[in-house]
Design an enzyme around this catalytic site. Sequence first.
Site, PDB file in Angstrom:
ATOM      1  N   CYS A 126       0.805  -1.211   0.000  1.00 10.55           N
ATOM      2  CA  CYS A 126       0.000   0.000   0.000  1.00 10.55           C
ATOM      3  C   CYS A 126       0.838   1.261   0.000  1.00 10.55           C
ATOM      4  O   CYS A 126       1.978   1.269   0.456  1.00 10.55           O
ATOM      5  CB  CYS A 126      -0.884   0.054   1.246  1.00 10.55           C
ATOM      6  SG  CYS A 126      -1.903  -1.387   1.463  1.00 10.55           S
TER       7      CYS A 126
ATOM      8  N   GLY B  65       0.688  -1.651   5.828  1.00 10.20           N
ATOM      9  CA  GLY B  65       1.307  -2.560   6.784  1.00 10.20           C
ATOM     10  C   GLY B  65       0.389  -3.744   7.020  1.00 10.20           C
ATOM     11  O   GLY B  65      -0.605  -3.925   6.309  1.00 10.20           O
TER      12      GLY B  65
ATOM     13  N   TYR C 267      14.310  -2.804  -2.450  1.00 14.21           N
ATOM     14  CA  TYR C 267      13.497  -3.114  -3.616  1.00 14.21           C
ATOM     15  C   TYR C 267      12.194  -2.335  -3.732  1.00 14.21           C
ATOM     16  O   TYR C 267      11.789  -1.940  -4.826  1.00 14.21           O
ATOM     17  CB  TYR C 267      13.178  -4.620  -3.587  1.00 14.21           C
ATOM     18  CG  TYR C 267      12.177  -5.084  -4.606  1.00 14.21           C
ATOM     19  CD1 TYR C 267      12.467  -5.055  -5.964  1.00 14.21           C
ATOM     20  CD2 TYR C 267      10.929  -5.564  -4.214  1.00 14.21           C
ATOM     21  CE1 TYR C 267      11.546  -5.481  -6.897  1.00 14.21           C
ATOM     22  CE2 TYR C 267      10.003  -6.001  -5.143  1.00 14.21           C
ATOM     23  CZ  TYR C 267      10.317  -5.959  -6.482  1.00 14.21           C
ATOM     24  OH  TYR C 267       9.408  -6.384  -7.401  1.00 14.21           O
TER      25      TYR C 267
END
Length: 511
Positions: A36, A137, A276
């Site tokens: 998100c 999260g 990443y």
Amino acid sequence: MPYSNADDARSCSRCPWVRTPVGRCDACGDYLREECGLFGVYGHPEAAALTYLGLYALQHRGQEGAGIVSSDEGNLNAHRGVGLVSDVFKPHRLQRLRGDRAIGHVRYSTFGTSVLKNVQPLPADYSRGSMALAHNGNLVNAATVRDKLEEEGSIFQSTTDSEVIIHLAARSKKDRFVECLADALSQVVGAYSLLATDGDEIVAVRDPMGFRPLWLGRLGGAHIFASETCALDIIDAEWVREIEPGEFVVASKDGLESFKPFPKVPHRYCIFELVYLARPDSVLFGVSVDKVRKQLGRNLARTAPVEADLVMAVPDSSNPAALGYAHESGFPFDMGYIRNHYVGRTFIEPDQRIRDFGVKIKLNPVRSAIEGKRIVLVDDSIVRGTTSRKIIKMLRRCGAKEVHFRVSCPPIIASCFYGIDTPHRDKLIASQHTVEEIREYIGVDTLAYQTIDGLIAATGLTKDHFCLACFTNDYPTALPSDFDVRGQGRRHVDTSMEPYDTSVGLPVVTE
Ligand code: SF4
């Protein structure tokens, strides 16, 4: 066959040309995904339009759903949809999102389809009015809390863990909205950066360990909140500071207030954001993502040197690490793969016989750059290894003389429970196999990973700042005893489609 052609199969949620009954194809299942991104504006007449732009800059953090909730004199207006930001919001939709405050969210679904009811911000009406919440999260005790709430009569509208925060806040007896939120968050465990509004205030929160990033910015007199600085840049907002772990920042007509209601605990920033997940033009946890990635490449050139003619990246996220390797080694960097940036969700499905072309639609090798060369290929991770094997095969077919694979993170041996979508650990190739077995499977001449010490050193911070659980299996929070069962069912569905060759324990790849 890696992909099911069953009649009841549907399109991969990201690659519409691939049919799969589990919502995610082989190529997509072989990367870690951020779940998100958050963006919010308080005090600007074009709050929704700015939020739209911010979400656009955060599209890499979630491509399956987007939403904005604005507040007009305390009344919440919501628009949410499945798809990319540009698909979900059209000018007439944005115009209806009136008001000088707004929160927005982009989402990547971790299971099944990204159904509309799960797209955030989640709006809710309760006894004291309305609220909306956007969460980045994952809560590790959400299923336990939800079960308890359901037993007591709560009815949930979505299957996201985030909704438990709304229920807990709605039941709180505290006076202020921010206090109700703190009361709710004191009952959950895990990773959360979030934006919430009751129409009057916007509250920005980062969990006490600080797993996920969250920035505070300013645009004239308006307060801006964003997951990454690249989203502040797109609207020319000033970077003020990162919201601190455990901090609640409230934007209201009285200005900004800051609270730290929870006891201080050691920070555990997600190091994978730097390796990443985040955009390289962002600054997170006080460090430049681009700088860290280049340093990771430099480390690999020092710790795993090899004679080569060319350094290449698996684009795009590995470009900075490959550049770092090239700078340190002195070998030229070249674009050996071209990524097709224009593959959209409206792709027309090809005939059944040519459907199984997975990564080839996204990446194509440049034969003239590759033929006859000894190549160092840099990628940021190996998850299941199936995609690595395919892209290396492409290099071999183009006449690469030698292929030396360098991975800018250490071997991934454990699943993430804090908001990054990873396959079950049984499907993580490094959790089941040695480096030599992986080298043989993906078909390279040499294979070397980053060390954990090298990873930490590249950040310029110390080890005690980070969560490293996917490399160490040492989780920074307790995982409830029922997490494997409930969590796997609700958040961490194993979407691997590939049959396993049990004789060697490695995935079978059908070309
Ligand atoms: Fe990040 Fe890995 Fe920790 Fe998950 S387990 S928060 S991906 S470092």
